[in-house]
Scaffold this motif. Structure first.
Motif, PDB file in Angstrom:
ATOM      1  N   GLN A   1     -26.325  19.256 -14.388  1.00  0.00           N
ATOM      2  CA  GLN A   1     -27.361  18.819 -15.320  1.00  0.00           C
ATOM      3  C   GLN A   1     -27.407  19.743 -16.540  1.00  0.00           C
ATOM      4  OE1 GLN A   1     -31.091  17.450 -13.727  1.00  0.00           O
ATOM      5  NE2 GLN A   1     -32.235  18.436 -15.380  1.00  0.00           N
ATOM      6  N   ALA A   2     -27.316  21.030 -16.312  1.00  0.00           N
ATOM      7  CA  ALA A   2     -27.321  21.987 -17.418  1.00  0.00           C
ATOM      8  C   ALA A   2     -26.087  21.806 -18.306  1.00  0.00           C
ATOM      9  CB  ALA A   2     -27.380  23.409 -16.879  1.00  0.00           C
ATOM     10  N   GLN A   3     -24.941  21.520 -17.683  1.00  0.00           N
ATOM     11  CA  GLN A   3     -23.721  21.308 -18.460  1.00  0.00           C
ATOM     12  C   GLN A   3     -23.819  20.048 -19.315  1.00  0.00           C
ATOM     13  OE1 GLN A   3     -20.912  21.254 -15.200  1.00  0.00           O
ATOM     14  NE2 GLN A   3     -20.483  23.456 -15.353  1.00  0.00           N
TER      15      GLN A   3
ATOM     16  N   LEU B   1     -23.712  19.800 -23.421  1.00  0.00           N
ATOM     17  CA  LEU B   1     -22.718  18.961 -24.096  1.00  0.00           C
ATOM     18  C   LEU B   1     -23.385  17.969 -25.039  1.00  0.00           C
ATOM     19  CD1 LEU B   1     -19.838  17.783 -24.456  1.00  0.00           C
ATOM     20  CD2 LEU B   1     -20.304  16.356 -22.432  1.00  0.00           C
ATOM     21  N   ILE B   2     -24.364  17.224 -24.526  1.00  0.00           N
ATOM     22  CA  ILE B   2     -25.022  16.205 -25.343  1.00  0.00           C
ATOM     23  C   ILE B   2     -25.816  16.862 -26.471  1.00  0.00           C
ATOM     24  CG2 ILE B   2     -26.668  14.283 -25.309  1.00  0.00           C
ATOM     25  CD1 ILE B   2     -25.907  13.888 -22.329  1.00  0.00           C
ATOM     26  N   GLY B   3     -26.457  17.994 -26.164  1.00  0.00           N
ATOM     27  CA  GLY B   3     -27.210  18.698 -27.190  1.00  0.00           C
ATOM     28  C   GLY B   3     -26.320  19.230 -28.304  1.00  0.00           C
ATOM     29  N   ARG B   4     -25.115  19.671 -27.948  1.00  0.00           N
ATOM     30  CA  ARG B   4     -24.178  20.163 -28.972  1.00  0.00           C
ATOM     31  C   ARG B   4     -23.772  19.036 -29.910  1.00  0.00           C
ATOM     32  NH1 ARG B   4     -18.563  21.073 -28.099  1.00  0.00           N
ATOM     33  NH2 ARG B   4     -18.942  21.036 -25.852  1.00  0.00           N
TER      34      ARG B   4
ATOM     35  N   LEU C   1     -33.155  15.628 -19.807  1.00  0.00           N
ATOM     36  CA  LEU C   1     -32.032  14.758 -19.469  1.00  0.00           C
ATOM     37  C   LEU C   1     -32.523  13.608 -18.597  1.00  0.00           C
ATOM     38  CD1 LEU C   1     -28.927  14.981 -20.091  1.00  0.00           C
ATOM     39  CD2 LEU C   1     -28.675  15.715 -17.719  1.00  0.00           C
ATOM     40  N   LYS C   2     -32.147  12.387 -18.968  1.00  0.00           N
ATOM     41  CA  LYS C   2     -32.543  11.194 -18.229  1.00  0.00           C
ATOM     42  C   LYS C   2     -31.297  10.402 -17.820  1.00  0.00           C
ATOM     43  CE  LYS C   2     -36.954  11.913 -19.216  1.00  0.00           C
ATOM     44  NZ  LYS C   2     -37.955  12.266 -18.185  1.00  0.00           N
ATOM     45  N   GLY C   3     -31.385   9.737 -16.689  1.00  0.00           N
ATOM     46  CA  GLY C   3     -30.318   8.825 -16.274  1.00  0.00           C
ATOM     47  C   GLY C   3     -29.188   9.450 -15.494  1.00  0.00           C
ATOM     48  N   ALA C   4     -29.262  10.750 -15.204  1.00  0.00           N
ATOM     49  CA  ALA C   4     -28.169  11.420 -14.486  1.00  0.00           C
ATOM     50  C   ALA C   4     -28.523  11.627 -13.019  1.00  0.00           C
ATOM     51  CB  ALA C   4     -27.867  12.763 -15.135  1.00  0.00           C
ATOM     52  N   ASN C   5     -27.506  11.591 -12.182  1.00  0.00           N
ATOM     53  CA  ASN C   5     -27.675  11.854 -10.750  1.00  0.00           C
ATOM     54  C   ASN C   5     -26.735  12.997 -10.379  1.00  0.00           C
ATOM     55  OD1 ASN C   5     -28.359  11.656  -8.035  1.00  0.00           O
ATOM     56  ND2 ASN C   5     -26.798  10.090  -7.636  1.00  0.00           N
ATOM     57  N   VAL C   6     -27.141  14.224 -10.745  1.00  0.00           N
ATOM     58  CA  VAL C   6     -26.265  15.388 -10.589  1.00  0.00           C
ATOM     59  C   VAL C   6     -27.091  16.587 -10.133  1.00  0.00           C
ATOM     60  CG1 VAL C   6     -24.587  14.625 -12.315  1.00  0.00           C
ATOM     61  CG2 VAL C   6     -26.591  15.939 -13.048  1.00  0.00           C
ATOM     62  N   ASP C   7     -26.394  17.617  -9.678  1.00  0.00           N
ATOM     63  CA  ASP C   7     -27.091  18.834  -9.265  1.00  0.00           C
ATOM     64  C   ASP C   7     -27.509  19.638 -10.496  1.00  0.00           C
ATOM     65  OD1 ASP C   7     -24.981  20.629 -10.117  1.00  0.00           O
ATOM     66  OD2 ASP C   7     -23.885  20.125  -8.291  1.00  0.00           O
TER      67      ASP C   7
ATOM     68  N   ASP D   1     -14.853  22.607 -17.799  1.00  0.00           N
ATOM     69  CA  ASP D   1     -16.039  22.166 -17.064  1.00  0.00           C
ATOM     70  C   ASP D   1     -16.614  20.886 -17.665  1.00  0.00           C
ATOM     71  OD1 ASP D   1     -15.977  24.181 -15.188  1.00  0.00           O
ATOM     72  OD2 ASP D   1     -17.383  25.482 -16.273  1.00  0.00           O
ATOM     73  N   GLU D   2     -16.591  20.786 -18.997  1.00  0.00           N
ATOM     74  CA  GLU D   2     -17.127  19.586 -19.648  1.00  0.00           C
ATOM     75  C   GLU D   2     -16.236  18.378 -19.397  1.00  0.00           C
ATOM     76  OE1 GLU D   2     -19.613  21.511 -23.382  1.00  0.00           O
ATOM     77  OE2 GLU D   2     -17.465  21.132 -23.616  1.00  0.00           O
TER      78      GLU D   2
END
Length: 296
Positions: A78-80, A84-87, A68-74, A43-44
């Motif tokens: 967004q949660a994924q 990922l970035i938080g990990r 989360l900033k700068g993303a254009n996702v559902d 998924d990642e």
């Protein structure tokens, strides 16, 4: 790889610190770690696409509040992305604690970014073009000598390296460009802040660092013949540097994450190796921690 890069084998993000690591970091070397585990789930891997960006953003970022900033996702994607970035953020902070445990209580953690765009396809002004060799400085955010410490990871799924130019010593760059720097103007700095062009009053230190940044990028002869090494960071590589001290340019690559932290000079192991101290000596200031009358 390069004499300007210290290669370190590590199997975990947390390990026993060695004095040579932080000494190399503060002396202007890039620390490069191979073997650190960072696996992407199926998924990642599907997140590795420029399509996750909104049209006005170059990066997706996770701020200090976990937003989360700068993303254009559902919401699901967004949660994924957030996970990922938080990990990576958590592991990057573990790594910094391993390299320099004395820093940990005093680090100011900035947003974490995911950069999915292809570097060589960007069309930017000379000043904004990070393919040109430069030292980092913030036009709108004066930092008064606070250090810019960054951790990067190449997560490219296609085997493509992230290619950097790693330049000569900061002192050598400053000796070349500082005589060409425009004089600092306190009233202009105050005016910029009043007009909200800068978020606070720009210090002489910030002025000089921005001058170095701009003069380096606009000097075509220097860009063509700079004494730099080409360094390829393979997928999976993690590298760390003080980006205000290490002259660098990013020539190519796609899919990288980056964690920025800030550290006051007084909390370094050796404050005399900071750009603030180096510029202070070159300007003939009485105290190394003072530039233009500002104590940090």
């Amino acid at each position: 790889m390069s004499s300007r890069v210290l290669e370190i084998e590590a199997k975990q993000w947390q390990f026993e610190s060695k004095a040579e690591y932080v000494n190399a970091l503060e002396s202007g070397k890039v620390l490069c770690f191979s073997g650190l585990p960072f696996e992407l789930s199926p998924d990642e891997k599907r997140l590795l696409s420029p399509s996750v960006l909104n049209e006005k953003s170059r990066n997706v970022s996770l701020n200090e509040k976990g937003e989360l900033k700068g993303a254009n996702v559902d919401p699901v994607v967004q949660a994924q992305l957030t996970e990922l970035i938080g990990r990576f953020k958590g592991q990057a902070l573990d790594l910094l604690n391993s390299i320099a445990p004395g820093y940990t209580p005093n680090l100011r953690v900035a947003p974490t970014s995911f950069r999915p765009l292809k570097v060589e396809d960007r069309k930017q002004s000379i000043r904004a073009d990070d393919r040109r060799i430069h030292v980092d400085a913030f036009p709108s955010r004066p930092n008064y000598g606070e250090r810019i410490l960054r951790v990067f990871i190449n997560i490219n799924p296609e085997g493509t390296p992230r290619v950097w130019r790693v330049g000569e010593r900061f002192e050598t760059v400053a000796e070349r460009f500082l005589p060409r720097a425009k004089p600092y103007s306190a009233w202009q700095a105050k005016l910029l802040a009043q007009l909200r062009i800068t978020k606070s009053v720009r210090s002489e230190y910030d002025h000089l660092m921005l001058q170095l940044h701009d003069l380096m990028k606009h000097d075509e002869a220097y860009q063509a013949k700079a004494n730099d090494d080409l360094v390829e960071f393979a997928p999976g590589a993690v590298w760390v540097c003080y980006s205000d001290l290490v002259p660098h340019g990013v020539l190519s690559g796609q899919y990288m994450m980056e964690q920025t932290c800030h550290l006051q000079v007084k909390h370094q192991n050796n404050p005399e190796k900071s750009p603030l101290a180096i510029l202070g000596r070159m300007r003939g200031e009485e105290h190394l921690e003072v530039v233009g009358g500002l104590t940090v």
